[in-house]
Motif scaffolding. Structure first.
Motif, PDB file in Angstrom:
ATOM      1  N   SER A 107      -4.269  16.895   3.871  1.00 56.37           N
ATOM      2  CA  SER A 107      -3.887  15.698   3.125  1.00 56.37           C
ATOM      3  C   SER A 107      -4.767  14.556   3.598  1.00 56.37           C
ATOM      4  O   SER A 107      -5.453  14.652   4.615  1.00 56.37           O
ATOM      5  CB  SER A 107      -2.417  15.376   3.409  1.00 56.37           C
ATOM      6  N   PHE A 108      -4.686  13.456   2.874  1.00 56.25           N
ATOM      7  CA  PHE A 108      -5.284  12.219   3.349  1.00 56.25           C
ATOM      8  C   PHE A 108      -4.489  11.772   4.591  1.00 56.25           C
ATOM      9  O   PHE A 108      -3.264  11.897   4.615  1.00 56.25           O
ATOM     10  CB  PHE A 108      -5.211  11.168   2.241  1.00 56.25           C
ATOM     11  N   SER A 131       0.849   5.706  -4.787  1.00 58.97           N
ATOM     12  CA  SER A 131      -0.187   4.771  -4.336  1.00 58.97           C
ATOM     13  C   SER A 131      -0.981   4.281  -5.536  1.00 58.97           C
ATOM     14  O   SER A 131      -1.187   5.015  -6.507  1.00 58.97           O
ATOM     15  CB  SER A 131      -1.131   5.451  -3.345  1.00 58.97           C
ATOM     16  N   VAL A 164       3.259  16.878   0.376  1.00 55.93           N
ATOM     17  CA  VAL A 164       2.276  16.071  -0.363  1.00 55.93           C
ATOM     18  C   VAL A 164       1.834  16.838  -1.612  1.00 55.93           C
ATOM     19  O   VAL A 164       1.503  18.025  -1.528  1.00 55.93           O
ATOM     20  CB  VAL A 164       1.028  15.797   0.523  1.00 55.93           C
ATOM     21  N   LYS A 178      -7.146   5.908  -7.226  1.00 54.01           N
ATOM     22  CA  LYS A 178      -6.046   6.702  -7.794  1.00 54.01           C
ATOM     23  C   LYS A 178      -6.091   6.631  -9.330  1.00 54.01           C
ATOM     24  O   LYS A 178      -6.831   5.836  -9.891  1.00 54.01           O
ATOM     25  CB  LYS A 178      -4.700   6.211  -7.262  1.00 54.01           C
ATOM     26  N   ASP A 186       5.434  12.643  -0.709  1.00 48.28           N
ATOM     27  CA  ASP A 186       4.192  11.878  -0.837  1.00 48.28           C
ATOM     28  C   ASP A 186       3.573  12.208  -2.196  1.00 48.28           C
ATOM     29  O   ASP A 186       2.893  13.226  -2.354  1.00 48.28           O
ATOM     30  CB  ASP A 186       3.233  12.199   0.312  1.00 48.28           C
ATOM     31  N   ALA A 210      -3.221   9.263   5.760  1.00 47.21           N
ATOM     32  CA  ALA A 210      -2.101   8.324   5.659  1.00 47.21           C
ATOM     33  C   ALA A 210      -0.755   9.020   5.797  1.00 47.21           C
ATOM     34  O   ALA A 210       0.179   8.450   6.370  1.00 47.21           O
ATOM     35  CB  ALA A 210      -2.156   7.587   4.323  1.00 47.21           C
ATOM     36  N   CYS A 226       1.518  10.121  -3.664  1.00 47.07           N
ATOM     37  CA  CYS A 226       0.466   9.097  -3.765  1.00 47.07           C
ATOM     38  C   CYS A 226      -0.711   9.542  -4.627  1.00 47.07           C
ATOM     39  O   CYS A 226      -1.466   8.716  -5.129  1.00 47.07           O
ATOM     40  CB  CYS A 226      -0.018   8.717  -2.374  1.00 47.07           C
ATOM     41  N   GLU A 227      -0.904  10.872  -4.770  1.00 45.24           N
ATOM     42  CA  GLU A 227      -2.026  11.369  -5.582  1.00 45.24           C
ATOM     43  C   GLU A 227      -1.520  11.961  -6.887  1.00 45.24           C
ATOM     44  O   GLU A 227      -2.279  12.643  -7.571  1.00 45.24           O
ATOM     45  CB  GLU A 227      -2.781  12.449  -4.788  1.00 45.24           C
ATOM     46  N   SER A 254       0.853  -1.203   0.000  1.00 35.15           N
ATOM     47  CA  SER A 254       0.000   0.000   0.000  1.00 35.15           C
ATOM     48  C   SER A 254       0.881   1.241   0.000  1.00 35.15           C
ATOM     49  O   SER A 254       2.084   1.160   0.315  1.00 35.15           O
ATOM     50  CB  SER A 254      -0.930   0.034   1.224  1.00 35.15           C
ATOM     51  N   GLY A 255       0.275   2.368  -0.316  1.00 40.29           N
ATOM     52  CA  GLY A 255       1.010   3.624  -0.246  1.00 40.29           C
ATOM     53  C   GLY A 255       1.424   3.928   1.186  1.00 40.29           C
ATOM     54  O   GLY A 255       2.517   4.444   1.436  1.00 40.29           O
ATOM     55  N   THR A 256       0.555   3.596   2.132  1.00 39.66           N
ATOM     56  CA  THR A 256       0.861   3.862   3.537  1.00 39.66           C
ATOM     57  C   THR A 256       2.049   3.021   4.000  1.00 39.66           C
ATOM     58  O   THR A 256       2.942   3.527   4.688  1.00 39.66           O
ATOM     59  CB  THR A 256      -0.376   3.574   4.410  1.00 39.66           C
TER      60      THR A 256
HETATM   61  C1  LIG Z   1      -3.867   7.457  -1.172  1.00 39.54           C
HETATM   62  C2  LIG Z   1      -2.887   8.216  -0.372  1.00 39.54           C
HETATM   63  C3  LIG Z   1      -1.898   7.568   0.398  1.00 39.54           C
HETATM   64  C4  LIG Z   1      -1.727   6.078   0.484  1.00 39.54           C
HETATM   65  O1  LIG Z   1      -2.892   5.380   0.579  1.00 39.54           O
HETATM   66  P1  LIG Z   1      -2.967   3.776   0.492  1.00 39.54           P
HETATM   67  O2  LIG Z   1      -4.436   3.540   0.530  1.00 39.54           O
HETATM   68  O3  LIG Z   1      -2.265   3.245   1.696  1.00 39.54           O
HETATM   69  O4  LIG Z   1      -2.329   3.321  -0.768  1.00 39.54           O
HETATM   70  C5  LIG Z   1      -0.988   8.364   1.065  1.00 39.54           C
HETATM   71  N1  LIG Z   1      -1.042   9.712   1.018  1.00 39.54           N
HETATM   72  C6  LIG Z   1      -1.979  10.365   0.305  1.00 39.54           C
HETATM   73  C7  LIG Z   1      -1.962  11.849   0.265  1.00 39.54           C
HETATM   74  C8  LIG Z   1      -2.947   9.638  -0.397  1.00 39.54           C
HETATM   75  O5  LIG Z   1      -3.904  10.277  -1.077  1.00 39.54           O
END
Ligand SMILES: *Cc1c(COP(=O)(O)O)cnc(C)c1O
Length: 385
Positions: A79-80, A175, A125, A180, A151, A82, A153-154, A53-55
């Motif tokens: 941010s999200f 991610s 991010v 995504k 980060d 995570a 991930c987005e 996972s991204g996390t």
């Molecule tokens: C989606 C996201 C992640 C990681 O998410 P996972 O569901 O664990 O893949 C991390 N940071 C941001 C800003 C995200 O949008």
């Protein structure tokens, strides 16, 4: 119902996953190598390490840098969750810095000004696929000798000049969650141009074991964060059409923008950023401010009552119950992020959305806003009585 952001899975993706299932190798095989090579190319980095996972990727990136427990990491509250959760997992303390309303990220000099003797890293991010001031922050971080965990991930496909998101940090994380731009189901990738860091990431994702003559040797305590071959095959297939996906998403954003521009009370994000290419992750608009975001929530109710999915992206991290409780935040600390959090509204945004669906979303949003202005009960508030 118009969904918020379903994945776009095509017959060639299905064929790629099915192919894996006809072999005996469901983990740590050729699809992983293929997926990692494509992810590295997309992010402009030399090495890519696929994780589940991204996390997990953010956590491994932090672990690979080996900061002292209890150290501070300067990051964004908008941010999200995570991005900050990964810090808590590693025993690190998030130091939030309020955002610039234009980039939706903290300005680089404000992040730099938050550095103390306890700071171990920066964790910026690219929010919604919109670049943070990456070149500026990298410059300031280098001057201080502090690493940047990017980060992204987005932001797969986002570019600043010729440089891809993922190439600005000492380590960066992508991610592949189903909402995504491209997906592996669940999954993430850590990218870096530092071979030694990449080696550490590979070790950490597989229990902390290194390959020895007669098998594996346990050298430190790592994790079980590998990504299955089925997911890697899906990701490699999806990454083959990354450019098409980014272009299509920009066209959808433009179609929304054209219809929303005249709508009173709605603010859209700029379609073009000079010298940058935005890889659109979600399509977010901002509605007028209200206490606790109650107007935005009523508008969401109106959209949902009309069969249109929508979401709050994001409730700022410091206002999440866990963070309030652990760090004592009460609201008011980061006013720009909090205002964005009260006014943001993510609309349906996905590869196969039609012009008619976009029309319906915009008309319903317009009608709901107009009803609010007249003080008339909307579908959702009527339903509540
Ligand atoms: C989606 C996201 C992640 C990681 O998410 P996972 O569901 O664990 O893949 C991390 N940071 C941001 C800003 C995200 O949008």
């Amino acid at each position: 119902m118009i969904p918020l952001g379903p994945p776009d899975v095509r017959p060639e993706d299905v064929a790629a996953v099915r192919e894996v299932l006809t072999t005996e190798r469901l983990s740590r095989g050729p699809a992983e190598a293929r997926f990692e090579a494509r992810a590295a190319r997309a992010a402009g980095a030399a090495h890519a390490v696929a994780v589940n996972s991204g996390t997990s990727g953010l956590q491994l990136a932090l672990r690979a840098l080996a900061p002292e427990r209890g150290a501070e990491v300067v990051t964004t509250p908008y941010s999200f969750v995570a991005s900050a959760n990964a810090l808590l997992h590693e025993g690190l303390e998030p130091v939030f810095v309020d955002i610039d309303p234009g980039t939706l990220s903290p300005p680089a000099d404000a992040m730099d000004a938050a550095v103390t003797s306890r700071t171990a890293a920066f964790l910026p991010v690219h929010v919604y696929g919109r670049p943070y001031p990456a070149a500026e922050l990298r410059h300031l971080a280098r001057r201080r000798g502090l690493p940047v965990v990017e980060d992204a991930c987005e932001a797969i496909g986002t570019r600043i000049g010729d440089d891809a998101a993922g190439s600005f940090g000492d380590l960066a994380v992508l991610s592949f969650y189903p909402n995504k731009q491209v997906t592996t189901g669940e999954g993430g990738v850590v990218v870096t141009s530092d071979a030694a860091l990449a080696e550490r990431l590979r070790l950490l994702r597989n229990q902390g074991r290194v390959f020895a003559e007669d098998g594996f040797d346990q050298v430190e305590l790592g994790f079980s964060y590998r990504l299955p071959e089925m997911s890697c095959a899906l990701g490699a297939s999806q990454l083959d059409r990354l450019e098409e996906v980014v272009t299509r998403r920009a066209a959808i954003a433009a179609a929304y923008d054209e219809r929303l521009r005249e709508l009173e009370g709605v603010t859209t994000l700029p379609l073009e950023e000079p010298g940058r290419r935005v890889s659109w992750f979600v399509y977010v608009v901002f509605v007028p401010d209200s206490p606790e975001g109650e107007l935005r929530d009523r508008i969401m109710g109106g959209l949902r009552a009309a069969g249109i999915e929508c979401a709050r992206y994001f409730l700022p991290i410091h206002l999440q119950p866990l963070y309030r409780e652990r760090f004592g935040y009460r609201g008011g600390e980061f006013p720009i992020a909090e205002r964005a959090g009260r006014t943001c509204l993510a609309l349906p945004f996905f590869h196969r959305i039609t012009e008619e669906q976009i029309d319906r979303v915009v008309e319903t949003l317009g009608a709901t806003l107009a009803a609010e202005r007249r003080g008339a009960p909307t579908a959702s508030s009527r339903r509540g009585r």
